[in-house]
Design an enzyme around this catalytic site. Structure first.
Site, PDB file in Angstrom:
ATOM      1  N   GLY A   1      36.130  57.411  37.313  1.00  0.00           N
ATOM      2  CA  GLY A   1      36.626  57.923  38.494  1.00  0.00           C
ATOM      3  C   GLY A   1      38.009  57.309  38.873  1.00  0.00           C
ATOM      4  O   GLY A   1      38.530  56.495  38.307  1.00  0.00           O
ATOM      5  N   PRO A   2      38.543  58.110  39.820  1.00  0.00           N
ATOM      6  CA  PRO A   2      39.993  57.724  40.348  1.00  0.00           C
ATOM      7  C   PRO A   2      39.793  56.244  41.101  1.00  0.00           C
ATOM      8  O   PRO A   2      38.786  55.679  41.612  1.00  0.00           O
ATOM      9  CB  PRO A   2      40.353  58.652  41.507  1.00  0.00           C
ATOM     10  CG  PRO A   2      39.291  59.936  40.999  1.00  0.00           C
ATOM     11  CD  PRO A   2      37.944  59.209  40.608  1.00  0.00           C
ATOM     12  N   SER A   3      40.953  55.529  40.948  1.00  0.00           N
ATOM     13  CA  SER A   3      40.923  54.188  41.342  1.00  0.00           C
ATOM     14  C   SER A   3      40.491  54.387  42.981  1.00  0.00           C
ATOM     15  O   SER A   3      41.027  55.289  43.772  1.00  0.00           O
ATOM     16  CB  SER A   3      42.279  53.729  41.355  1.00  0.00           C
ATOM     17  OG  SER A   3      42.656  53.520  39.982  1.00  0.00           O
ATOM     18  N   GLY A   4      39.870  53.437  43.522  1.00  0.00           N
ATOM     19  CA  GLY A   4      39.358  53.460  45.327  1.00  0.00           C
ATOM     20  C   GLY A   4      38.444  54.334  45.480  1.00  0.00           C
ATOM     21  O   GLY A   4      38.145  54.651  46.430  1.00  0.00           O
ATOM     22  N   GLY A   5      37.775  54.401  44.385  1.00  0.00           N
ATOM     23  CA  GLY A   5      36.662  55.647  44.544  1.00  0.00           C
ATOM     24  C   GLY A   5      35.282  54.651  45.191  1.00  0.00           C
ATOM     25  O   GLY A   5      34.273  55.354  45.413  1.00  0.00           O
ATOM     26  N   GLY A   6      35.192  53.508  44.549  1.00  0.00           N
ATOM     27  CA  GLY A   6      34.132  52.872  45.258  1.00  0.00           C
ATOM     28  C   GLY A   6      33.414  52.384  43.954  1.00  0.00           C
ATOM     29  O   GLY A   6      32.196  51.730  44.081  1.00  0.00           O
ATOM     30  N   LYS A   7      33.730  52.033  42.737  1.00  0.00           N
ATOM     31  CA  LYS A   7      33.218  51.629  41.328  1.00  0.00           C
ATOM     32  C   LYS A   7      32.883  50.026  41.798  1.00  0.00           C
ATOM     33  O   LYS A   7      31.637  49.742  41.465  1.00  0.00           O
ATOM     34  CB  LYS A   7      33.983  52.079  40.152  1.00  0.00           C
ATOM     35  CG  LYS A   7      34.163  53.522  40.004  1.00  0.00           C
ATOM     36  CD  LYS A   7      35.124  53.554  38.819  1.00  0.00           C
ATOM     37  CE  LYS A   7      36.384  53.238  38.764  1.00  0.00           C
ATOM     38  NZ  LYS A   7      37.311  53.964  39.868  1.00  0.00           N
ATOM     39  N   THR A   8      33.973  49.516  42.176  1.00  0.00           N
ATOM     40  CA  THR A   8      33.638  48.040  42.129  1.00  0.00           C
ATOM     41  C   THR A   8      32.656  47.530  43.309  1.00  0.00           C
ATOM     42  O   THR A   8      32.184  46.522  43.211  1.00  0.00           O
ATOM     43  CB  THR A   8      35.044  47.312  42.426  1.00  0.00           C
ATOM     44  OG1 THR A   8      35.957  47.649  41.009  1.00  0.00           O
ATOM     45  CG2 THR A   8      34.999  45.808  42.330  1.00  0.00           C
TER      46      THR A   8
ATOM     47  N   GLU B   1      36.578  46.422  34.296  1.00  0.00           N
ATOM     48  CA  GLU B   1      37.844  46.569  33.695  1.00  0.00           C
ATOM     49  C   GLU B   1      38.116  45.202  32.821  1.00  0.00           C
ATOM     50  O   GLU B   1      39.078  44.604  33.077  1.00  0.00           O
ATOM     51  CB  GLU B   1      38.749  46.804  34.799  1.00  0.00           C
ATOM     52  CG  GLU B   1      38.608  47.786  35.757  1.00  0.00           C
ATOM     53  CD  GLU B   1      38.860  49.143  34.803  1.00  0.00           C
ATOM     54  OE1 GLU B   1      39.480  48.923  33.758  1.00  0.00           O
ATOM     55  OE2 GLU B   1      38.870  50.024  35.515  1.00  0.00           O
TER      56      GLU B   1
END
Length: 579
Positions: free
Chosen positions: A372-379, A504
């Site tokens: 998904g896009p950066s800043g989406g909440g994955k981390t 990552e």
């Protein structure tokens, strides 16, 4: 931790000290020795009076001279014992306070460190506890013995000559009237100075910790300006403090000289009139100094007391913060159990929602990828699984057990985490491989070489002259990114985690290092439940399940083929990267 504007009283300071393990015997002996030293000191002027009143070479009394000599020697010896014991008490108390703060800090929630710089926190552990130590070790003994000395001297002076004592006591109200407003001003300045010192310490630590970023950004001039601004603030506050001291010292000197001259003048008249002996006047002056010297230290004591009260407020603020785990919880083996996230929502510090109603599950041995896009909440999802943060709503469970019902230590011991940065501690490769393991000193070198071999790290470690004992530098700066990643993977092999999380893990590596690290990661993933964050879809196309997250919400779950067919944004990502 919010700053309190109201002034802190003495009660929190005393309560904090009472919670620590104070060496009571050493404290009692030290205070008793101080008392004896003070009492012996009170005897000396009386002996001197007798010596002066009967002064002549013919009438010199050997026992009297011996008595004075013995009094001086006993006073010196006992005073030395007192200083040593009270200093030991102060050092023990502060060591205990630092132990409590350190044990507390390393168990605080991650959110605290998101909001406070490490330098500021270091200042609390070192500088604020140092202020408390200075008060206990250096100033409190002088204050306690000074009180005894003043009370004893005044009682003896009243007995010797109450009229002369009355003349001397007229200076007390004047001194108090001057010292109280100056003391309040000093307290305010001292608190500001402590705050500014913590802020400056944090800035220095941050700048030096990111020295490569600073230099690569040619930000020397910017940081020099910021540093000089901080130094000037400290200088300004230091000069304000110096002004108060510059007022206190001359005023005390003026009061002392006025009292001494008055006593000498008035006493001289009484000696001339035969109302007082010369020895009594000399004794009176000696007792006067036993009152004046402690009073001169009182101003400093009350200044340090104000500093200690401010430091106590900050120390207690840290000690009262909630810990990650408030009560003991049972351990649990999570092997072969399904990980579930159900309706998870989260916001940092009650701000804008970062995750909303996130749900998915990972079966044992499955590879679950997040895209998904950066800043989406994955981390952030990873942070919640690691229990760095608590969700606002929803639940994470393993099998049928919510993870917050399992001890944090047991949970994290069974999770392997390989991040993009591959954080390392200063020390040796061996220490980094075994970091956090309870039996780290007993792990044989053969086992360390085995996991290094599995992580494709053996060759470059053996190429170092010191092998496993090679120093890696602060945060591992002496190693390349690929080398750090492979050591992180070897560390994960050594811990043998049930769940593996990779954020990552190859994003910042060159193509050669990425190939080697990817091989090591593939070997590490075998037979484990694996959660992977990756921007490059080529690394996750074979995942059992891909969870697509955008703007904090799960907008698609499926295999690469399923999402390519059903999810327009994922299909767009795939077309950009894979064709």
């Amino acid at each position: 931790m919010k700053k309190k504007n109201k002034e802190t009283g003495l009660k929190p300071f005393i309560s904090l000290l009472l919670t620590l393990k104070i060496p009571k015997l050493a404290l009692a002996i030290g205070l008793l020795a101080s008392l004896i030293t003070t009492l012996v000191g009170l005897v000396v002027p009386l002996l001197t009076k007798n010596l002066v009143d009967g002064f002549s070479f013919d009438s010199l009394s050997a026992p009297l001279i011996a008595g004075i000599g013995v009094a001086f020697i006993v006073q010196a010896i006992i005073n030395g014992i007192s200083i040593y014991l009270l200093s030991m008490v102060g050092q023990r108390v502060v060591a205990g306070l630092r132990e409590r703060m350190w044990a507390q800090l390393i168990r605080l929630r991650v959110g605290y460190f998101d909001q406070h710089s490490s330098g500021e926190t270091v200042s609390r552990v070192v500088n604020d506890t140092g202020v408390v130590r200075n008060l206990i070790t250096d100033h409190f003994p002088s204050f306690a013995t000074g009180i005894i000395s003043i009370i004893g001297a005044v009682i003896i002076l009243v007995i010797l000559d109450w009229k002369m004592t009355l003349v001397m006591m007229l200076a007390v109200p004047l001194t108090i009237a001057v010292m109280i407003p100056l003391g309040r001003q000093m307290a305010k300045i001292s608190r500001n100075l402590q705050d500014e010192t913590a802020h400056f310490t944090g800035h220095v630590q941050q700048t030096l910790g990111e020295i490569r970023l600073m230099k690569s950004s040619t930000a020397e001039d910017t940081e020099e300006t910021r540093g000089i601004q901080g130094i000037h603030k400290l200088f300004t506050l230091g000069m304000k403090e110096a002004k108060i001291y510059a007022l206190i010292a001359p005023l005390m000197y003026l009061v002392v000289m006025v009292v001494i001259v008055s006593i000498i003048g008035y006493g001289g008249i009484r000696v001339a009139n035969g109302e007082m002996s010369t020895g009594s006047l000399v004794a009176f002056l000696l007792y006067l100094f036993q009152i004046i010297v402690p009073m001169a230290t009182f101003a400093r004591f009350f200044t340090e007391l104000q500093k200690a009260k401010g430091a106590t407020e900050r120390i207690i603020g840290i000690l009262e913060l909630p810990l990650e785990e408030q009560q003991q919880k049972p351990d649990m083996d999570i092997a072969g159990k399904t990980l579930r996230l159900d309706g998870l929502s989260f916001a940092y510090d009650k701000g804008e929602t970062v995750l909303e109603n996130v749900s998915f599950e990972a079966q044992p041995g499955e590879m679950i990828a997040f895209a998904g896009p950066s800043g989406g909440g994955k981390t952030t999802v990873f942070g919640l699984i690691e229990r760095f943060y608590e969700p606002l709503s929803g639940e994470i469970s393993i099998g049928n057990t919510p993870i917050d019902e399992i001890s944090i230590a047991s949970w994290r011991d069974q999770i392997g985490y390989v991040s993009q940065e591959s954080a390392m501690m200063g020390g040796t490769i061996r220490e980094n491989l075994t970091y956090g393991l309870p039996d780290s000193r007993t792990i044989p070198a053969e086992e360390l070489w085995r996991v290094a071999r599995m992580a494709y790290a053996e060759d470059f470690i053996r190429a170092f002259a010191d092998g496993l004992d090679t120093e890696v530098g602060e945060r591992g700066v002496k190693l390349s990114g690929g080398q750090r990643q492979r050591i992180a993977i070897a560390r994960a092999f050594l811990r043998d985690p049930k769940i593996l999380m990779m954020d990552e893990a190859t994003a910042s590596l060159d193509s050669q290092s990425e190939g080697i690290v990817q091989q090591a990661l593939s070997r590490l993933m075998e037979g484990r439940t694996t959660l992977v964050i990756a921007h490059r879809l080529s690394t996750i196309v074979d995942a059992d399940k891909i969870v697509f997250i955008e703007k904090g919400c799960v907008t698609g779950i499926g295999t690469h083929r399923q999402l390519t067919a059903s999810h327009s944004l994922y299909r767009e990502f795939a077309e950009q990267q894979l064709t």
